[in-house]
Design a protein around this motif. Structure first.
Motif, short mmCIF file in Angstrom:
data_model
loop_
_atom_site.label_atom_id
_atom_site.label_comp_id
_atom_site.label_asym_id
_atom_site.label_seq_id
_atom_site.Cartn_x
_atom_site.Cartn_y
_atom_site.Cartn_z
N ASP A 1 86.60 70.11 40.88
CA ASP A 1 87.96 70.42 41.32
C ASP A 1 88.27 71.88 40.94
O ASP A 1 88.03 72.28 39.80
CB ASP A 1 88.92 69.46 40.60
CG ASP A 1 90.36 69.71 41.00
OD1 ASP A 1 90.79 69.12 42.01
OD2 ASP A 1 91.04 70.50 40.32
N PRO A 2 88.79 72.69 41.89
CA PRO A 2 89.03 74.12 41.61
C PRO A 2 89.92 74.36 40.38
O PRO A 2 89.69 75.28 39.61
CB PRO A 2 89.71 74.62 42.88
CG PRO A 2 89.34 73.66 43.94
CD PRO A 2 89.12 72.33 43.27
N ALA A 3 90.92 73.51 40.19
CA ALA A 3 91.82 73.69 39.04
C ALA A 3 91.07 73.42 37.73
O ALA A 3 91.27 74.11 36.73
CB ALA A 3 93.03 72.76 39.16
N VAL A 4 90.20 72.43 37.75
CA VAL A 4 89.41 72.11 36.55
C VAL A 4 88.43 73.25 36.28
O VAL A 4 88.22 73.66 35.13
CB VAL A 4 88.66 70.77 36.74
CG1 VAL A 4 87.77 70.48 35.54
CG2 VAL A 4 89.64 69.63 36.95
N LEU A 5 87.85 73.80 37.34
CA LEU A 5 86.92 74.92 37.19
C LEU A 5 87.63 76.09 36.53
O LEU A 5 87.12 76.71 35.58
CB LEU A 5 86.37 75.34 38.56
CG LEU A 5 85.46 76.57 38.56
CD1 LEU A 5 84.17 76.29 37.78
CD2 LEU A 5 85.12 77.01 39.99
N GLU A 6 88.80 76.39 37.04
CA GLU A 6 89.60 77.50 36.51
C GLU A 6 89.86 77.32 35.01
O GLU A 6 89.72 78.24 34.22
CB GLU A 6 90.92 77.52 37.30
CG GLU A 6 91.97 78.47 36.80
CD GLU A 6 92.00 79.75 37.61
OE1 GLU A 6 91.83 79.68 38.84
OE2 GLU A 6 92.21 80.81 37.00
N ALA A 7 90.22 76.09 34.62
CA ALA A 7 90.59 75.82 33.24
C ALA A 7 89.37 75.64 32.33
O ALA A 7 89.43 75.92 31.13
CB ALA A 7 91.48 74.57 33.18
N HIS B 1 76.40 64.12 35.74
CA HIS B 1 77.85 64.03 35.85
C HIS B 1 78.43 64.35 34.49
O HIS B 1 78.02 63.77 33.49
CB HIS B 1 78.25 62.61 36.28
CG HIS B 1 79.74 62.40 36.29
ND1 HIS B 1 80.34 61.41 35.55
CD2 HIS B 1 80.72 63.07 36.93
CE1 HIS B 1 81.66 61.49 35.74
NE2 HIS B 1 81.90 62.48 36.57
N ASP B 2 79.33 65.33 34.46
CA ASP B 2 79.97 65.67 33.19
C ASP B 2 81.29 64.90 33.12
O ASP B 2 82.27 65.26 33.79
CB ASP B 2 80.20 67.18 33.14
CG ASP B 2 80.83 67.61 31.84
OD1 ASP B 2 80.57 66.95 30.81
OD2 ASP B 2 81.60 68.59 31.83
N ALA B 3 81.29 63.85 32.32
CA ALA B 3 82.45 62.96 32.28
C ALA B 3 83.74 63.68 31.87
O ALA B 3 84.82 63.37 32.36
CB ALA B 3 82.17 61.78 31.34
N ASP B 4 83.64 64.66 30.98
CA ASP B 4 84.83 65.36 30.48
C ASP B 4 85.56 66.15 31.57
O ASP B 4 86.78 66.25 31.57
CB ASP B 4 84.45 66.33 29.36
CG ASP B 4 83.98 65.58 28.13
OD1 ASP B 4 84.29 64.38 28.01
OD2 ASP B 4 83.28 66.21 27.30
N THR B 5 84.80 66.75 32.49
CA THR B 5 85.43 67.60 33.51
C THR B 5 85.38 66.96 34.90
O THR B 5 85.98 67.47 35.84
CB THR B 5 84.71 68.96 33.61
OG1 THR B 5 83.32 68.71 33.93
CG2 THR B 5 84.79 69.73 32.31
N GLY B 6 84.61 65.89 35.04
CA GLY B 6 84.47 65.25 36.34
C GLY B 6 83.51 66.00 37.27
O GLY B 6 83.38 65.65 38.44
N ALA B 7 82.84 67.02 36.74
CA ALA B 7 81.93 67.81 37.58
C ALA B 7 80.62 67.07 37.82
O ALA B 7 80.12 66.39 36.93
CB ALA B 7 81.65 69.17 36.93
N PHE B 8 80.13 67.21 39.04
CA PHE B 8 78.78 66.72 39.36
C PHE B 8 77.89 67.94 39.58
O PHE B 8 78.32 68.90 40.22
CB PHE B 8 78.79 65.90 40.65
CG PHE B 8 79.38 64.52 40.52
CD1 PHE B 8 78.57 63.42 40.30
CD2 PHE B 8 80.76 64.35 40.62
CE1 PHE B 8 79.13 62.15 40.18
CE2 PHE B 8 81.32 63.09 40.51
CZ PHE B 8 80.51 61.98 40.29
#
Ligand code: PHE
Length: 346
Positions: A84-90, A17-24
């Motif tokens: 989250d798609p918006a987080v991915l984009e950024a 889990h990447d805490a900064d981006t919320g990605a799993f």
């Protein structure tokens, strides 16, 4: 998720889990019986991290079969990122760098490759941090996009299906529904149009449909009608699970051959198709052209002509599978899986 892990039967899952981006992220290593695991990296807006992992589990076992069918010296694996798609984009670079760190920690037990929402540019980026990837861009010494050869393999699967189910390979005038016209589906449409087929397309992204309609004059149907549209051959090229207890009774085609992974929702759907007399080209064979591209060019150092020939042989493999299923009165998926499993024992 304990249940899906038990049912999976694979070797292990590496997750973080990447805490900064919320990605799993999950790297699912299903089998290393033939060699290090390999398979694409998929990024998708799943409804929950556990759905991402479950998708990775299912896709990784399909990769084991795909690698075996291709006689590749590789096992099956798949990786998925839930974000989250918006987080991915950024924050795409940050997320991919974290993925590369997870990949590197496996020291070559798993190799990544492009898949849904990832491409050769992403492989270049990851390669800077961990060398365990296929299909970097040609400029960086890789074999580039697998799209063309994946579509070519599906085209040969359609030819083989036409031969077996309709009595002749010639596609002139045959009606073929292509469900999902992204990279692979779009390239497939072009091949089918050139072969004289009457193509009907469908996609949830209407711009893709409009583009093909204007370029090739193909017909279009709404996404919700694609699977049940009357046609000779249905080519699923979108997401998985579309052949199931609900859709199979409604199908109006003679054969199914497409590039989507995991088209059957459950193992029982194989027999359901057999009982309806619909010929099914198992997805892990029909979509294996991408693997032959990556492995052929990068491991076997094949020429373009050699890769093309290997991709064409997928059609011959399917004809053998169809004949075996007919002789044994089994579903075609079962027959193909038996062939693949015979290649897993060393
Ligand atoms: N995304 C590819 C597939 O599902 C995976 C792949 C391509 C693996 C090329 C290795 C080499 O088939």
């Amino acid at each position: 998720y304990a249940e899906s892990l038990c049912a999976w039967g694979g070797e292990f899952v590496a997750s973080c889990h990447d805490a900064d981006t919320g990605a799993f992220m999950f790297i699912c290593v299903h089998s290393t019986a033939r060699g290090p695991a390999a398979g694409g990296l998929r990024i998708k807006a799943y409804d929950a991290p556990v759905s991402a992992m479950e998708d990775g589990l299912r896709l990784s076992s399909a990769m084991t079969l795909k690698m075996a069918i291709c006689d590749a010296p590789l096992g099956g694996g798949k990786s998925v990122i839930f974000v989250d798609p918006a987080v991915l984009e950024a924050q795409r670079p940050k997320i991919l760098a974290r993925f590369a760190a997870l990949l590197e920690s496996l020291h070559g037990t798993y190799y990544g490759a492009p898949d849904m929402n990832t491409g050769p540019d992403d492989m270049d980026f990851i390669y800077e941090r961990s060398r365990y990837v296929f299909c970097r861009t040609a400029e960086r010494g890789g074999s580039g996009s697998t799209t063309h050869h994946t579509a070519l393999g599906t085209f040969h699967a359609i030819l083989a299906s036409a031969e077996f189910a309709l009595g002749r390979r010639d596609l002139t005038g045959r009606s073929i529904v292509v469900q999902g016209v992204g990279g692979v589906g779009g390239a497939l449409v072009e091949m089918l149009v050139r072969a004289g087929a009457r193509v009907i397309v469908s996609d949830v992204v209407s711009a893709r449909v409009d583009d093909l309609v204007s370029r090739f004059g193909v017909a279009a149907v709404a996404p919700e009608d694609a699977v049940t549209t009357a046609c000779d051959i249905l080519a699923p090229c979108a997401t998985g699970g579309i052949l199931n207890a609900r859709s199979i009774p409604e199908l109006r085609c003679a054969a199914i051959a497409g590039a989507a992974n995991n088209q059957l929702e459950t193992p029982e759907d194989d027999a359901r198709l057999r009982d309806r007399g619909i010929l099914y080209a198992p997805d892990f064979v029909a979509s294996a052209g991408g693997v032959l591209h990556g492995v052929g060019f990068e491991l076997w150092k094949w020429s373009e002509a050699q890769v093309d020939q290997a991709v064409e042989r997928l059609g011959g493999i399917l004809l053998d599978v169809f004949a075996a299923a007919k002789a044994d009165k089994t579903g075609t998926r079962e027959a193909a899986e038996r062939l693949a499993r015979s290649k897993l024992v060393r």
